[in-house]
Scaffold this motif. Structure first.
Motif, PDB file in Angstrom:
ATOM      1  N   GLY A 147       0.802  -1.210   0.000  1.00 20.84           N
ATOM      2  CA  GLY A 147       0.000   0.000   0.000  1.00 20.84           C
ATOM      3  C   GLY A 147       0.840   1.267   0.000  1.00 20.84           C
ATOM      4  O   GLY A 147       1.937   1.321  -0.558  1.00 20.84           O
ATOM      5  N   SER A 148       0.330   2.294   0.665  1.00 24.48           N
ATOM      6  CA  SER A 148       0.983   3.605   0.675  1.00 24.48           C
ATOM      7  C   SER A 148       1.963   3.774   1.832  1.00 24.48           C
ATOM      8  O   SER A 148       2.599   4.818   1.962  1.00 24.48           O
ATOM      9  CB  SER A 148      -0.079   4.709   0.757  1.00 24.48           C
ATOM     10  N   TRP A 149       2.133   2.746   2.652  1.00 29.62           N
ATOM     11  CA  TRP A 149       2.974   2.880   3.837  1.00 29.62           C
ATOM     12  C   TRP A 149       4.397   3.355   3.543  1.00 29.62           C
ATOM     13  O   TRP A 149       4.926   4.203   4.289  1.00 29.62           O
ATOM     14  CB  TRP A 149       2.996   1.566   4.616  1.00 29.62           C
ATOM     15  N   PRO A 150       5.072   2.884   2.507  1.00 29.16           N
ATOM     16  CA  PRO A 150       6.450   3.356   2.276  1.00 29.16           C
ATOM     17  C   PRO A 150       6.540   4.846   1.999  1.00 29.16           C
ATOM     18  O   PRO A 150       7.617   5.438   2.129  1.00 29.16           O
ATOM     19  CB  PRO A 150       6.902   2.541   1.051  1.00 29.16           C
ATOM     20  N   ARG A 151       5.428   5.485   1.627  1.00 24.95           N
ATOM     21  CA  ARG A 151       5.463   6.895   1.249  1.00 24.95           C
ATOM     22  C   ARG A 151       5.071   7.823   2.396  1.00 24.95           C
ATOM     23  O   ARG A 151       5.037   9.043   2.214  1.00 24.95           O
ATOM     24  CB  ARG A 151       4.538   7.116   0.047  1.00 24.95           C
ATOM     25  N   TYR A 152       4.761   7.282   3.554  1.00 18.31           N
ATOM     26  CA  TYR A 152       4.458   8.134   4.704  1.00 18.31           C
ATOM     27  C   TYR A 152       5.746   8.724   5.276  1.00 18.31           C
ATOM     28  O   TYR A 152       6.850   8.251   5.003  1.00 18.31           O
ATOM     29  CB  TYR A 152       3.728   7.342   5.788  1.00 18.31           C
TER      30      TYR A 152
ATOM     31  N   LEU B  54       6.854   8.347  11.289  1.00 17.77           N
ATOM     32  CA  LEU B  54       5.511   7.858  11.627  1.00 17.77           C
ATOM     33  C   LEU B  54       5.589   6.611  12.504  1.00 17.77           C
ATOM     34  O   LEU B  54       6.333   5.679  12.229  1.00 17.77           O
ATOM     35  CB  LEU B  54       4.727   7.550  10.356  1.00 17.77           C
ATOM     36  N   ARG B  55       4.787   6.621  13.546  1.00 19.40           N
ATOM     37  CA  ARG B  55       4.698   5.485  14.461  1.00 19.40           C
ATOM     38  C   ARG B  55       3.228   5.265  14.788  1.00 19.40           C
ATOM     39  O   ARG B  55       2.473   6.218  14.999  1.00 19.40           O
ATOM     40  CB  ARG B  55       5.503   5.761  15.734  1.00 19.40           C
ATOM     41  N   LEU B  56       2.807   4.007  14.800  1.00 21.47           N
ATOM     42  CA  LEU B  56       1.417   3.696  15.105  1.00 21.47           C
ATOM     43  C   LEU B  56       1.071   4.118  16.529  1.00 21.47           C
ATOM     44  O   LEU B  56       1.921   4.113  17.418  1.00 21.47           O
ATOM     45  CB  LEU B  56       1.141   2.207  14.940  1.00 21.47           C
ATOM     46  N   PHE B  57      -0.194   4.440  16.735  1.00 22.04           N
ATOM     47  CA  PHE B  57      -0.680   4.772  18.069  1.00 22.04           C
ATOM     48  C   PHE B  57      -1.309   3.563  18.750  1.00 22.04           C
ATOM     49  O   PHE B  57      -1.749   3.654  19.893  1.00 22.04           O
ATOM     50  CB  PHE B  57      -1.688   5.927  17.995  1.00 22.04           C
ATOM     51  N   SER B  58      -1.371   2.457  18.029  1.00 22.73           N
ATOM     52  CA  SER B  58      -1.876   1.212  18.619  1.00 22.73           C
ATOM     53  C   SER B  58      -0.730   0.227  18.751  1.00 22.73           C
ATOM     54  O   SER B  58       0.097   0.101  17.836  1.00 22.73           O
ATOM     55  CB  SER B  58      -2.999   0.608  17.767  1.00 22.73           C
TER      56      SER B  58
ATOM     57  N   ASP C 194       8.409   1.611   8.793  1.00 25.94           N
ATOM     58  CA  ASP C 194       9.110   0.539   8.085  1.00 25.94           C
ATOM     59  C   ASP C 194       8.744  -0.836   8.630  1.00 25.94           C
ATOM     60  O   ASP C 194       8.738  -1.824   7.884  1.00 25.94           O
ATOM     61  CB  ASP C 194      10.619   0.760   8.175  1.00 25.94           C
ATOM     62  N   GLU C 195       8.420  -0.927   9.919  1.00 25.51           N
ATOM     63  CA  GLU C 195       7.970  -2.195  10.485  1.00 25.51           C
ATOM     64  C   GLU C 195       6.639  -2.621   9.888  1.00 25.51           C
ATOM     65  O   GLU C 195       6.409  -3.803   9.630  1.00 25.51           O
ATOM     66  CB  GLU C 195       7.844  -2.081  11.997  1.00 25.51           C
ATOM     67  N   VAL C 196       5.762  -1.644   9.662  1.00 24.70           N
ATOM     68  CA  VAL C 196       4.466  -1.956   9.065  1.00 24.70           C
ATOM     69  C   VAL C 196       4.650  -2.448   7.634  1.00 24.70           C
ATOM     70  O   VAL C 196       4.001  -3.403   7.199  1.00 24.70           O
ATOM     71  CB  VAL C 196       3.529  -0.733   9.102  1.00 24.70           C
ATOM     72  N   VAL C 197       5.541  -1.804   6.900  1.00 23.16           N
ATOM     73  CA  VAL C 197       5.830  -2.232   5.524  1.00 23.16           C
ATOM     74  C   VAL C 197       6.298  -3.689   5.518  1.00 23.16           C
ATOM     75  O   VAL C 197       5.816  -4.513   4.727  1.00 23.16           O
ATOM     76  CB  VAL C 197       6.895  -1.327   4.873  1.00 23.16           C
ATOM     77  N   GLU C 198       7.227  -4.015   6.404  1.00 25.66           N
ATOM     78  CA  GLU C 198       7.754  -5.374   6.462  1.00 25.66           C
ATOM     79  C   GLU C 198       6.677  -6.365   6.890  1.00 25.66           C
ATOM     80  O   GLU C 198       6.614  -7.494   6.393  1.00 25.66           O
ATOM     81  CB  GLU C 198       8.936  -5.435   7.425  1.00 25.66           C
ATOM     82  N   TYR C 199       5.809  -5.944   7.799  1.00 27.73           N
ATOM     83  CA  TYR C 199       4.716  -6.809   8.267  1.00 27.73           C
ATOM     84  C   TYR C 199       3.763  -7.135   7.119  1.00 27.73           C
ATOM     85  O   TYR C 199       3.391  -8.298   6.911  1.00 27.73           O
ATOM     86  CB  TYR C 199       3.959  -6.117   9.395  1.00 27.73           C
ATOM     87  N   LEU C 200       3.360  -6.124   6.348  1.00 28.80           N
ATOM     88  CA  LEU C 200       2.443  -6.355   5.230  1.00 28.80           C
ATOM     89  C   LEU C 200       3.106  -7.199   4.152  1.00 28.80           C
ATOM     90  O   LEU C 200       2.459  -8.057   3.527  1.00 28.80           O
ATOM     91  CB  LEU C 200       1.979  -5.018   4.648  1.00 28.80           C
TER      92      LEU C 200
END
Length: 354
Positions: free
Chosen positions: A40-45, A49-53, A76-82
């Motif tokens: 998705g768009s996560w790499p472009r944020y 950025l850090r999640l609040f959850s 970057d953790e979210v990108v790797e997770y997806l």
């Protein structure tokens, strides 16, 4: 026996959640992702950025988030997770597959891609998100402003704004987080139309999301939630609140106009400004559905909790407040995905496409 082909437009968190739900309900999902990989768009944020959850509440069912379950993952953790989730999903994912048009083909959907190829499916879920359509409000004088205007979608880090005079517009999580880090490098103001509302990250030793799940507030429909909560609160530690109280950044009422070299504040005063960053949200990005007549005049989808109201077989995912406060988040999109796929499964359908 397969229920047929489910075309999912978009390979971010919403598209992957749709594919998982479709697979589990007997469909054959095909995910069409415009980018080079299904993240998705996560790499472009922006970089910080850090999640609040916490990780324990940000994971999809059956796929734990690596790391401390009580910690808060970064971009970057979210990108790797997806990326890992897509690898293990076991469905067809086509990357660099940008959809430019969708038409009906009897009871089915004919999808045209930018490379000239096409495919047909029995049902379709638009899960392309809103990152492609950042919203910037119309403000008098912008055309004459000689400084830089950008949306937070194009912001990456504060260093390039060093020693500038910067105004950040917005009162949500992104606006406050970006203004807070900019204030360490530039003279920064946060311009708001109302006021910034805060919600604590931790209550009585428990993360806010633990309480949201316990009270089921995370599941409340928007019509109910809107009666209980005004505005979208900024979630985090007290550092943001303390920073605003200390004037780093300072908080001001929204400016009324641009001037050639800056902005005009509500009291009529003018100030020179180098850059204005709008953290004013996004709008659904669904240009490929225009010919179907399922969008309103503002190009927003006509739907009921993610199910198209005028065209059977069509669903949406990743819309803000689609069914609940958490609809377009990692922690909530899978619930919406199951709901939408189940609704499409129950609808009368034509002949299955081979």
């Amino acid at each position: 026996m397969s229920r047929g082909r489910l075309i999912v437009v978009g390979g971010g968190q919403s598209g992957l959640a749709a594919a998982r739900a479709g697979r589990d309900m007997g469909w054959e999902p095909v995910v069409l992702e415009a980018g080079p990989e299904p993240v998705g768009s996560w790499p472009r944020y922006y970089d910080s950025l850090r999640l609040f959850s916490p990780r324990r509440y940000s994971a999809f069912p059956g796929h734990p988030f690596p790391g401390d379950p009580n910690g808060y993952p970064g971009r970057d953790e979210v990108v790797e997770y997806l990326r890992g989730y897509a690898d293990r999903l076991g469905v067809e994912v086509r990357t660099n597959a940008r959809v430019i048009d969708v038409a009906t083909d009897g009871p089915a959907f004919a999808v045209e891609l930018v490379d000239g190829s096409s495919l047909v499916g029995d049902a379709l879920i638009a899960a392309s998100g809103s990152f492609g359509d950042p919203h910037v409000p119309t403000i008098p004088g912008r055309e004459a402003f000689e400084g830089r205007v950008l949306h937070v979608a194009d912001y990456r880090s504060p260093e390039e704004f060093a020693d500038q005079r910067v105004v950040v517009v917005g009162a949500g999580n992104s606006a406050v987080q970006v203004a807070h880090e900019l204030a360490e490098h530039a003279e920064t103001s946060l311009a708001v139309r109302d006021r910034v509302r805060f919600a604590p990250q931790v209550i009585a030793g428990r993360d806010l999301h633990w309480w949201l799940r316990l009270t089921r507030a995370d599941f409340l429909p928007p019509t109910v939630l809107g009666k209980l909560v005004t505005g979208t609160p900024v979630i985090g530690t007290d550092k943001y609140k303390r920073a605003l109280e200390a004037g780093r950044p300072d908080q001001r009422p929204m400016f009324t106009a641009f001037s050639p070299d800056g902005v005009v504040w509500p009291d009529g005063s003018r100030e020179e400004v180098d850059s204005v960053v709008f953290a004013t949200g996004y709008r659904p990005h669904l240009p490929y559905l225009r010919s179907l007549g399922v969008l309103d005049r503002a190009a927003a989808p006509r739907h009921d909790r993610g199910v198209a109201t005028s065209l059977p077989g069509l669903g949406f995912l990743g819309l803000e407040f689609q069914r609940s406060f958490s609809s377009n988040t990692l922690r909530g999109v899978h619930r919406d995905a199951r709901y939408v796929v189940d609704a499409l499964t129950r609808q009368p359908r034509g002949v299955t496409v081979a």
